[in-house]
Design a protein around this motif. Structure first.
Motif, PDB file in Angstrom:
ATOM      1  N   ARG A 134      37.603  25.141 -11.530  1.00  0.00           N
ATOM      2  CA  ARG A 134      37.713  25.807 -10.301  1.00  0.00           C
ATOM      3  C   ARG A 134      38.337  27.521 -10.288  1.00  0.00           C
ATOM      4  NH1 ARG A 134      40.192  21.738  -8.128  1.00  0.00           N
ATOM      5  NH2 ARG A 134      37.999  20.138  -8.175  1.00  0.00           N
ATOM      6  N   TYR A 135      37.385  28.139  -9.925  1.00  0.00           N
ATOM      7  CA  TYR A 135      37.583  29.792  -9.798  1.00  0.00           C
ATOM      8  C   TYR A 135      38.143  30.021  -8.488  1.00  0.00           C
ATOM      9  CZ  TYR A 135      36.457  34.638  -9.088  1.00  0.00           C
ATOM     10  OH  TYR A 135      36.251  35.843  -8.528  1.00  0.00           O
ATOM     11  N   VAL A 144      35.336  28.921  -6.269  1.00  0.00           N
ATOM     12  CA  VAL A 144      33.954  28.579  -6.775  1.00  0.00           C
ATOM     13  C   VAL A 144      34.031  27.310  -7.693  1.00  0.00           C
ATOM     14  CG1 VAL A 144      31.684  29.270  -7.859  1.00  0.00           C
ATOM     15  CG2 VAL A 144      32.901  30.709  -6.606  1.00  0.00           C
ATOM     16  N   GLU A 145      33.416  26.196  -7.674  1.00  0.00           N
ATOM     17  CA  GLU A 145      33.406  25.257  -8.693  1.00  0.00           C
ATOM     18  C   GLU A 145      32.197  25.217  -9.728  1.00  0.00           C
ATOM     19  OE1 GLU A 145      33.516  21.314  -7.212  1.00  0.00           O
ATOM     20  OE2 GLU A 145      35.563  21.272  -6.702  1.00  0.00           O
ATOM     21  N   LEU A 146      32.708  25.206 -10.722  1.00  0.00           N
ATOM     22  CA  LEU A 146      31.743  25.542 -12.197  1.00  0.00           C
ATOM     23  C   LEU A 146      31.741  24.277 -12.913  1.00  0.00           C
ATOM     24  CD1 LEU A 146      32.903  29.198 -13.042  1.00  0.00           C
ATOM     25  CD2 LEU A 146      30.582  28.406 -11.592  1.00  0.00           C
TER      26      LEU A 146
ATOM     27  N   LEU B 285      33.934  36.203 -12.337  1.00  0.00           N
ATOM     28  CA  LEU B 285      33.243  35.079 -11.854  1.00  0.00           C
ATOM     29  C   LEU B 285      31.951  34.807 -12.914  1.00  0.00           C
ATOM     30  CD1 LEU B 285      32.303  32.561 -10.333  1.00  0.00           C
ATOM     31  CD2 LEU B 285      31.558  34.186  -8.546  1.00  0.00           C
ATOM     32  N   ALA B 289      30.457  32.177 -15.101  1.00  0.00           N
ATOM     33  CA  ALA B 289      29.331  31.587 -14.438  1.00  0.00           C
ATOM     34  C   ALA B 289      27.939  32.085 -14.946  1.00  0.00           C
ATOM     35  CB  ALA B 289      29.197  31.723 -12.949  1.00  0.00           C
ATOM     36  N   SER B 311      23.749  29.101  -6.096  1.00  0.00           N
ATOM     37  CA  SER B 311      24.863  28.299  -5.646  1.00  0.00           C
ATOM     38  C   SER B 311      26.263  28.624  -5.969  1.00  0.00           C
ATOM     39  CB  SER B 311      24.524  26.948  -6.338  1.00  0.00           C
ATOM     40  OG  SER B 311      24.637  27.081  -7.736  1.00  0.00           O
ATOM     41  N   TYR B 312      26.425  29.407  -7.073  1.00  0.00           N
ATOM     42  CA  TYR B 312      27.716  29.792  -7.356  1.00  0.00           C
ATOM     43  C   TYR B 312      28.299  30.895  -6.470  1.00  0.00           C
ATOM     44  CZ  TYR B 312      27.079  27.202 -11.720  1.00  0.00           C
ATOM     45  OH  TYR B 312      27.110  26.103 -12.827  1.00  0.00           O
TER      46      TYR B 312
END
Lengths: 337, 337, 337, 337
Positions: A134-135, A144-146, B285, B289, B311-312
């Protein structure tokens, strides 16, 4: 009969070079090693106020666990290291900018007269159960979930020619290649330069973007298990990777096109060898079927990975099927555990 | 009311530069253009005995169809070109080596004293029904089926500053970017440099490997349909792409790391703009990502593509949703046809 | 009281790395060392039939004499090595092409599928009395006399961070910089990374073109004399050179523009420090008054040298006049001899 | 009978591309042209408060005088332009930093997230009688006299393949090579790409450092005289230069090592042609006798110059002695004037 070793280094046992170190453990082909690895900051960057340039002390950066001596591995042979499992050791991980490091900043090599970018730390949640990291933005509220996608940025063997290289550098001996392709289920092959090969592993990433553009991934301590093998008399000019579905060659150099050239060139030769195609026919086939995965564009050498699906090569496996054997051994180990 | 145009150029109407040409057709935002494009050899390499250096005449290489004048597109605006369909026009395609061209050979820029690699042609079967192209080795019997994945290597607008550039070059105006990401379903955005934008399209590939390592893809004439739009007052520093799921920025330069830097830099700024993140938070990010797709490592400039899943970014779309609108228009057109 | 040392290494005493070696001699600041150095082939290429790839054994290439421990030199200090004399030890010297080495060939990094260039050896006459070396073409009768201009391609100190580097590589620690600027009468400054500095010298060239385009200069064993000094508390980020008339900074990196950037950047900062100019004013002055000497474009890192006449900097000397002192000491030594 | 032309362009007559322009004058081989050229800023930067990014309007930068049509020059021929005189037109000149331009800053290609360097202007005195330009620091009182050494940064012909290129770019057609070697007394040779060659000249520098590290030299309007000739049937792959004592080849590309490779490669082939040496013997000779002059490390392509003394090639002159003829014609013109 293969053995299962466990090695958890004390802080004093961590290594900062490939080469120039005594082995911490001696293992045999077929043996399994369960180990722990620290993150690239040695675990001292724990929150957003821990600026790496303040809390870390050069050259004690990017520690690796090892080196491990593999019996029977001699110069001219190939060492196979199969990653059975790479599991985050903590429920957090960190990333940062770092002065004069990264792709979108001037650096000590791409030297400019501009001041460095601001140094800033991000702390990620690592949620193994949910399979995400989780960012959290630092200057706004965005989270943001990656996908969690654990890998090791640094794995290599002792270099030849009496050299010792800092763990930050990727080169012929492997090292800090920083490719997300190096995840569990993958076998890495190295040419052996010194007796025992002396491989070591570190720099776990909970995940990483292509090129590691900021210079730092989602840095995480890991609990990692590998199984090793030695392929006698087989040479491997640059580190190669194999998964169940693809063959990969790496190249580490500057400028980036040379890393690309080295990796593609090696994959052309490997393809020709496995398929019986002549070099130009192999070159043509890879020209249309091949992939290029960007590993790092920030380290002292940049790293590129050339890939091709085994299905396009009639199902060819590297080194006579070593990967499948190690995969099977890994499966048995995991089943027993 | 949008219009459907059809344009099939005569041989004499083919263009070999971006810029310096009168438009072949004037269209309006929302219009659809059905066109045919020749392959990079102008269709004269038809079999393995047609060596490109013999049957092609410089500078009549890499012809493009166009340029098309889009009404209302003025310098400072952005042109959107959505690819509705890219369909191979023949049941064969060709590839080759070409003297001093490609990534694993010396070239006119990477000049060496070695003789060039052998020039060799491969003819592929293109089987649209089966969705494959078929590779035939020239020096052995191996045949390999690879997925058909049609794309255009070359698409661009007229450059600014009174320039005219050969279609072999990718740069700020687009051109020979040679990215497999440019397939049907994708919208490409260009900054407009001259009144009417004057875009043109060519260099169809039935498929292409990452980096186009041999310098030549599976070259195919195409029947291609696009729908265009103009975004007034929106600047686009380098060509950008958008699909249903990802945003992409391109960069074309040498060395390859500069192409990477340009593309990632643009995607950082675009991400910051769309999400409200500050630049460093956006950089971080993308560092975890983001992806990097290698387009070409053989043309006068190399091209890299930076990618991030929408989506990110909270589902952000570029340019206020232009892609979705063009996608819908494309859907209606295909349904009506 | 300064001492004069003489050191003539046996074959077994030759070193092939910077770092990872015990000192062969301990000296004090102000001491003079008379030494002999072998050529880059270790003296085994003696005529046109001695192909290096046959008669040399990797990694026993590019031997250096040393390392020498200088008392009082500690990390954070600067070592000054003044070259008093560089005298060819034989009346012949050799050069060659070498497979996959040199600027006008593909290499292991700039990897191509072409066969390597022919390996060929040239034997030069070295005529110290006439001050010339004599080139003899191999495939025709042409003989050309070129000025004798002796220099050392390789000089450096032990690197930091526990590293050992092969002598073929130039980097922050010096090493294989291959610059013709490093001739008698010049002082070289190195940042000290380990206690005693541990400097070593080798790779004499009877002369060399700019960039060492073939990868190999007019390789010669030398009888060389240096005088050393230590500048306490003065840091030197990259090797610097000083003659009676010019200040020079070096940079070693790939691509070549980064070597240029490093060297010019260091000279801007050095100029600002010596003149009191702010960085931008120093940058401007060097932009018009500065020179750039190409050292090597063939080694694992390329090397560039940035130069400026001291007369343009108000006669500024580096490090408070160390060069002039060493020059005077050299003069006394030569007068006494 | 050769003719003397004079051409002083109005502001509206200045050109900003090579190619895509009608000739301003038609001349014959042997003719002399006296012309005036503006500085790279079009003369609008006149003092330290005239920031280029404010007072200049893109793309109206780096104006050239021309193009001149030379009768009889056809594709496949070589155009020779001998510089008789390059004389500063004013008693001042200017230099500056410019945002995202120069070697020690990030640029649009080497894109970083750092803010640009401060934009600052320096005004130089040009003292033709004393043979100096005078630098004045902006943030302190230092004044430095540097030798006046007038040259043209930009000279070229129309490119082939229907291209038009901005004058800021150096490439095969010449253009913005920015080499201090291009001074009075030198002949420049260009391959001809279009009928009449269409050469143009601009971007005078009162002097310039190696690499033009700040991106801007001591920019000066000039009064320049040239004499031209056409060598029928002689091809020239990249611009070459000849003085009374040296032969030079240029290369313009990125990365910088490719500019070096192109220039050295061309000089190897030229040397082989003039001396009868085989390519490898010529390569070896240049490896020891050749020089490499850094031209620019800031423009869209970097430029390197390979040099060799004619005395090392048995006194060989290029193109059968064209330089000597033009030198003689220049001498007669100067004597008559």
């Amino acid at each position: 009969m293969s053995e299962v070793h466990r090695f958890e280094p004390s802080r004093a046992q961590l290594a900062y070079t490939f080469g120039g170190r005594e082995p911490v453990l001696r293992v045999r082909p077929g043996d399994i090693i369960e180990m722990s690895t620290e993150d690239c900051f040695g675990g001292v960057v724990r929150g957003v106020d821990d600026l790496p340039s303040v809390v870390c002390e050069f050259p004690y950066l990017n520690p690796v666990t090892g080196p491990f001596h593999v019996e029977g591995a001699e110069p001219g042979d190939t060492l196979a290291v199969h990653f059975v499992e790479i599991m985050p050791a903590r429920d957090w991980a960190v990333s940062s900018t770092f002065p004069h490091f990264g792709a979108l900043t001037s650096t000590h090599a791409t030297a400019t007269l501009q001041p460095p970018l601001e140094e800033r730390v991000w702390r990620y949640d690592v949620d193994v159960a949910a399979g995400v990291v989780r960012y959290h933005a630092r200057r706004s509220d965005l989270t943001v979930e990656l996908p969690l996608d654990p890998m090791h940025g640094t794995v290599g063997v002792a270099p030849g020619a009496f050299e010792a290289r800092v763990t930050l550098v990727p080169d012929v001996h492997g090292g800090n290649m920083d490719t997300p392709e190096l995840r569990a289920g993958v076998t890495v092959y190295f040419g052996v330069h010194v007796s025992g090969a002396l491989f070591a592993i570190g720099d776990g990433h909970a995940r990483q973007g292509h090129g590691e553009v900021t210079g730092v991934a989602v840095e995480a301590a890991m609990r990692t298990t590998v199984v090793v093998d030695v392929i006698k008399g087989a040479s491997t000019p640059w580190p190669r990777l194999e998964s169940d579905t693809v063959l990969m060659s790496t190249g580490s150099a500057r400028p980036l096109e040379d890393a690309y050239r080295i990796s593609q060139h090696d994959l052309v030769l490997w393809t020709a060898e496995l398929t019986g195609l002549d070099e130009l026919d192999a070159y043509q086939l890879l020209g249309q079927a091949g992939e290029a995965a960007v590993a790092n564009v920030c380290d002292p050498n940049y790293t590129m990975v050339a890939k091709v699906a085994k299905s396009y090569l009639g199902g060819s496996a590297g080194y006579g099927g070593v990967h499948a054997n190690l995969r099977a051994a890994a499966g048995q180990y995991l089943a027993r555990r």
